[in-house]
Write a protein that holds these residues in place. Structure first.
Motif, short mmCIF file in Angstrom:
data_model
loop_
_atom_site.label_atom_id
_atom_site.label_comp_id
_atom_site.label_asym_id
_atom_site.label_seq_id
_atom_site.Cartn_x
_atom_site.Cartn_y
_atom_site.Cartn_z
N PRO A 111 -5.90 -1.18 3.34
CA PRO A 111 -4.76 -1.50 2.46
C PRO A 111 -4.99 -2.76 1.62
O PRO A 111 -4.72 -2.77 0.42
CB PRO A 111 -3.60 -1.68 3.44
CG PRO A 111 -3.98 -0.86 4.63
CD PRO A 111 -5.47 -1.01 4.73
N GLN A 138 -7.08 5.25 -4.26
CA GLN A 138 -7.04 5.73 -2.88
C GLN A 138 -7.95 6.95 -2.71
O GLN A 138 -8.67 7.07 -1.72
CB GLN A 138 -5.61 6.10 -2.48
CG GLN A 138 -4.69 4.90 -2.36
CD GLN A 138 -3.25 5.32 -2.17
OE1 GLN A 138 -2.71 6.11 -2.95
NE2 GLN A 138 -2.62 4.79 -1.12
N MET A 169 -5.34 -2.95 -2.47
CA MET A 169 -4.46 -3.80 -3.27
C MET A 169 -5.29 -4.77 -4.12
O MET A 169 -4.99 -5.00 -5.29
CB MET A 169 -3.47 -4.55 -2.38
CG MET A 169 -2.54 -3.64 -1.57
SD MET A 169 -1.67 -2.38 -2.52
CE MET A 169 -0.51 -3.39 -3.44
N ILE A 212 0.83 -1.20 0.00
CA ILE A 212 0.00 0.00 0.00
C ILE A 212 0.87 1.26 0.00
O ILE A 212 0.49 2.27 -0.59
CB ILE A 212 -1.00 0.00 1.19
CG1 ILE A 212 -2.02 1.11 1.05
CG2 ILE A 212 -0.26 0.07 2.52
CD1 ILE A 212 -2.99 0.95 -0.10
#
Length: 160
Positions: A104, A88, A108, A74
């Motif tokens: 995170p 994000q 991902m 991350i």
């Protein structure tokens, strides 16, 4: 044993025991604490990282297995100037962050999904996230964030 890998674009190396997990190497040796350990069984996905471009659960992968690999965590998602990447930013804009513990791993996983399928349907997003668990209020805003990051229209955030 000594291992070396490229993590978030930088060379990294360290001494590990054969039983050292990748998540332990990332967190304790490299100080990259964005990758979380939620369950130790790979069911929650909080430890999700990319290894050679593939989504991987760092809590069930030995660090030695990543020797010579390119690993992205991350911490490697933001731009060089620290600006949030579009995924994000979408999590922030659509309240997909919630408590943040699973974020995170969710980001991902979402990044992998969008690399494979740039315009997923809501159902495809929900199916892809089956390997990631949110213990807060659910996945509604996380799904919205991923759809928004893919450039699709999503309803504005409302109080739910």
């Amino acid at each position: 044993m000594k291992i070396s890998m490229k993590v978030n674009g930088r060379e990294a190396s360290g001494e590990v025991e054969g039983r050292t997990l990748l998540v332990t190497f990332l967190r304790e040796t490299l100080g990259l604490t964005g990758t979380h350990v939620g369950c130790d069984t790979s069911q929650c996905g909080a430890c999700s990282v990319h290894v050679d471009g593939q989504l991987a659960k760092a809590c069930t992968m030995f660090a030695a297995e990543a020797d010579g690999a390119e690993v992205k965590t991350i911490e490697g998602m933001a731009g060089a100037d620290g600006a949030l990447n579009p995924l994000q930013q979408a999590f922030q804009d659509h309240h997909g962050l919630q408590c943040g513990f699973c974020t995170p791993g969710m980001i991902m996983a979402a990044d992998s999904l969008l690399a494979e399928n740039p315009k997923p349907t809501e159902g495809e997003v929900r199916d892809y996230l089956e390997g990631n668990i949110c213990r807060c209020t659910g996945y509604h805003n996380i799904v919205k964030a991923i759809l928004a990051a893919s450039g699709q229209d999503v309803p504005p955030v409302s109080v739910e």
